[in-house]
Every structure is written in structure tokens, then in C-alpha cells.
Design a protein around this motif. Structure first.
Motif, short mmCIF file in Angstrom:
data_model
loop_
_atom_site.label_atom_id
_atom_site.label_comp_id
_atom_site.label_asym_id
_atom_site.label_seq_id
_atom_site.Cartn_x
_atom_site.Cartn_y
_atom_site.Cartn_z
N TRP A 111 0.84 -1.19 0.00
CA TRP A 111 0.00 0.00 0.00
C TRP A 111 0.89 1.26 0.00
N HIS A 112 0.57 2.15 -0.93
CA HIS A 112 1.28 3.43 -1.02
C HIS A 112 0.44 4.49 -0.32
N LEU A 113 1.03 5.10 0.69
CA LEU A 113 0.30 6.03 1.54
C LEU A 113 0.75 7.47 1.26
N THR A 114 -0.24 8.35 1.15
CA THR A 114 0.01 9.79 1.13
C THR A 114 -0.51 10.35 2.45
N LEU A 115 0.38 10.97 3.21
CA LEU A 115 0.07 11.43 4.56
C LEU A 115 0.05 12.96 4.58
N ARG A 116 -1.02 13.53 5.14
CA ARG A 116 -1.15 14.99 5.23
C ARG A 116 -1.53 15.36 6.66
N TRP A 117 -0.79 16.33 7.22
CA TRP A 117 -1.05 16.78 8.59
C TRP A 117 -0.40 18.15 8.81
N SER A 118 -1.08 19.02 9.49
CA SER A 118 -0.54 20.32 9.91
C SER A 118 0.16 21.06 8.77
N GLY A 119 -0.38 20.96 7.57
CA GLY A 119 0.21 21.64 6.43
C GLY A 119 1.39 20.92 5.80
N HIS A 120 1.71 19.71 6.26
CA HIS A 120 2.83 18.93 5.73
C HIS A 120 2.30 17.76 4.91
N THR A 121 3.13 17.26 4.02
CA THR A 121 2.79 16.10 3.20
C THR A 121 4.02 15.20 3.08
N ASP A 122 3.81 13.91 3.23
CA ASP A 122 4.88 12.93 3.04
C ASP A 122 4.26 11.66 2.48
N THR A 123 5.10 10.76 2.02
CA THR A 123 4.62 9.50 1.45
C THR A 123 5.46 8.36 1.98
N MET A 124 4.89 7.16 1.95
CA MET A 124 5.61 5.95 2.32
C MET A 124 4.84 4.75 1.81
N ALA A 125 5.46 3.58 1.90
CA ALA A 125 4.81 2.34 1.48
C ALA A 125 4.85 1.35 2.63
N LEU A 126 3.73 0.70 2.90
CA LEU A 126 3.62 -0.30 3.96
C LEU A 126 3.07 -1.59 3.37
N ARG A 127 3.63 -2.70 3.80
CA ARG A 127 3.15 -4.00 3.33
C ARG A 127 2.24 -4.63 4.38
N TYR A 128 1.07 -5.07 3.92
CA TYR A 128 0.13 -5.82 4.75
C TYR A 128 0.15 -7.26 4.27
N SER A 129 0.44 -8.18 5.19
CA SER A 129 0.55 -9.59 4.83
C SER A 129 -0.80 -10.29 5.00
#
Length: 211
Positions: free
Chosen positions: A190-208
Motif C-alpha cells: 500500500w502506497h500512503l500519502t500522509l497529510r497533517w498540519s500543512g505537511h505532506t509525506d509519502t511511504m509504502a507499507l506492506r500488509y501480509s
């Protein structure tokens, strides 16, 4: 007497007077001690000759050098591509970054965690490995820690997209980065787009999948 006769007499008189004047003798370059001045000026004349040869050689060198092709100036350095986020098959336990250790009692706590691609947020996985659907005896608990300043009360909004499909879901962590349980509908990357307090970042997490 005509004008022509007068001119002829003047010319004849001038020739007669100049005929008796002897030609000047060549100068005597010898000195009283019998040495010629040419010997006195020989070093100077030799130096002038050497300088002339050197100057000629320098001109030749400049001419030859000007004909040589100059090496091409190096072009701009290639710009490296940004690394592509990938889902690691395993997330090993590592020492947490200094800014992500709040609440831990150990001096160097070790936990499985994933950093955002910009390095502004960390997902510390207490429920490792993450599973979809969630396991009955372990929740998908993730502690979100922000490296950048927070706006109090501003939520963390997560947009998750499953790799290789059109599946997309949204999750919200009320109050902003902190403890959460993030369940996703299917296993995979899963590719995640994270937004909080005016910031944005991305990451990838694997769910088994459940075993």
C-alpha cells in the motif's frame, strides 16, 4: 642675359664648388688601446640576438598553441532520480531516530519502523507484521511520530492505494500523528500519502495475508 643662362651659371658654379669637397671618411671604431668597439659591443649584440631568437620561439609557440583544439567544457552533472518507495518484505527492528523516541524509557529504543520518503514522519509498527484482514490476537497498531511542528488538533489524513490495482481508501487519525490502528481491506503493498498540519509525506507499507 636670359633666365635660362642665369640658371645654367648657378648650376655650374655649384658643381665646381662641391667637386673639391672630399667624401667623408668612414668612422674609426677602434680605440686607443687597439681594441675595436665591435668587441666592446659584442656581448650586447649577442644578447640582442638571443632575445630575438627567444621572442621568435615564443611567437611560434603561441601560434601553434592557438591552433590546438581546446578540450570541451564538461556538461552539467546528471541529476539522479529520486528513489522509488518500495514495500520491504521485512521491517527489521532498529534504533529509532532521536526525534521519534518520546515516551520510550530506553536510551536507544529499537522498534520496526518506516520513515516517510521526505523524512518528516515515522510509522513505528507495534503490530508487526501488519496483516489484512487483521489478526484476531494482534491489531495493526501504528504509532505516528512527526519530525516537523504540529498544529494542535489537526488530524492526520491518510490516502492509501493498493499497488497494482485501483483500490484506494482513506483513513483519519484524529488529533494528528500519534497512536492508531490502521486496518486496510486487502493484503499487498500500500502506497500512503500522509497529510497533517500543512505537511505532506509519502511511504509504502506492506500488509501480509493471514496464515
Amino acid at each position: 642675359m636670359t633666365k635660362e643662362d642665369l640658371h645654367e651659371r648657378v648650376r655650374s658654379a655649384f658643381q665646381a664648388r662641391t667637386a673639391v669637397v672630399p667624401d667623408p671618411e668612414p668612422p674609426d671604431w677602434t680605440t686607443a688601446d687597439g681594441r675595436g668597439r665591435s668587441s666592446r659591443f659584442a656581448p650586447l649584440m649577442a644578447a640582442v640576438a638571443v632575445l630575438g631568437v627567444l621572442a621568435g620561439g615564443a611567437l611560434i609557440s603561441v601560434a601553434v598553441g592557438s591552433d590546438q583544439t581546446r578540450p570541451a567544457s564538461p556538461g552539467p552533472a546528471p541529476v539522479s532520480a529520486s528513489p522509488v518507495a518500495s514495500c520491504a518484505a521485512e521491517v527489521p527492528s532498529r534504533v529509532l531516530p532521536q526525534w521519534a523516541r518520546t515516551g520510550f524509557t530506553d536510551a536507544e529504543p529499537r522498534m520496526p519502523y518506516v520513515l516517510g520518503d521526505q523524512g518528516d514522519i515515522a510509522a513505528i509498527i507495534f503490530g508487526y507484521p501488519l496483516a489484512a484482514p487483521p489478526l484476531p490476537d494482534r491489531s495493526n497498531k501504528i504509532l505516528w511520530v512527526s519530525r516537523v511542528p504540529l498544529d494542535p488538533g489537526d488530524p492526520l489524513r491518510i490516502e492509501a492505494r493498493l499497488d497494482g490495482s485501483g483500490t484506494a481508501v482513506e483513513r483519519t487519525v484524529l488529533g494528528g500523528p500519534g497512536p492508531s490502528g490502521i486496518d486496510l481491506p486487502r493484503s499487498g503493498c500500500w502506497h500512503l500519502t500522509l497529510r497533517w498540519s500543512g505537511h505532506t509525506d509519502t511511504m509504502a507499507l506492506r500488509y501480509s495475508p493471514q496464515n
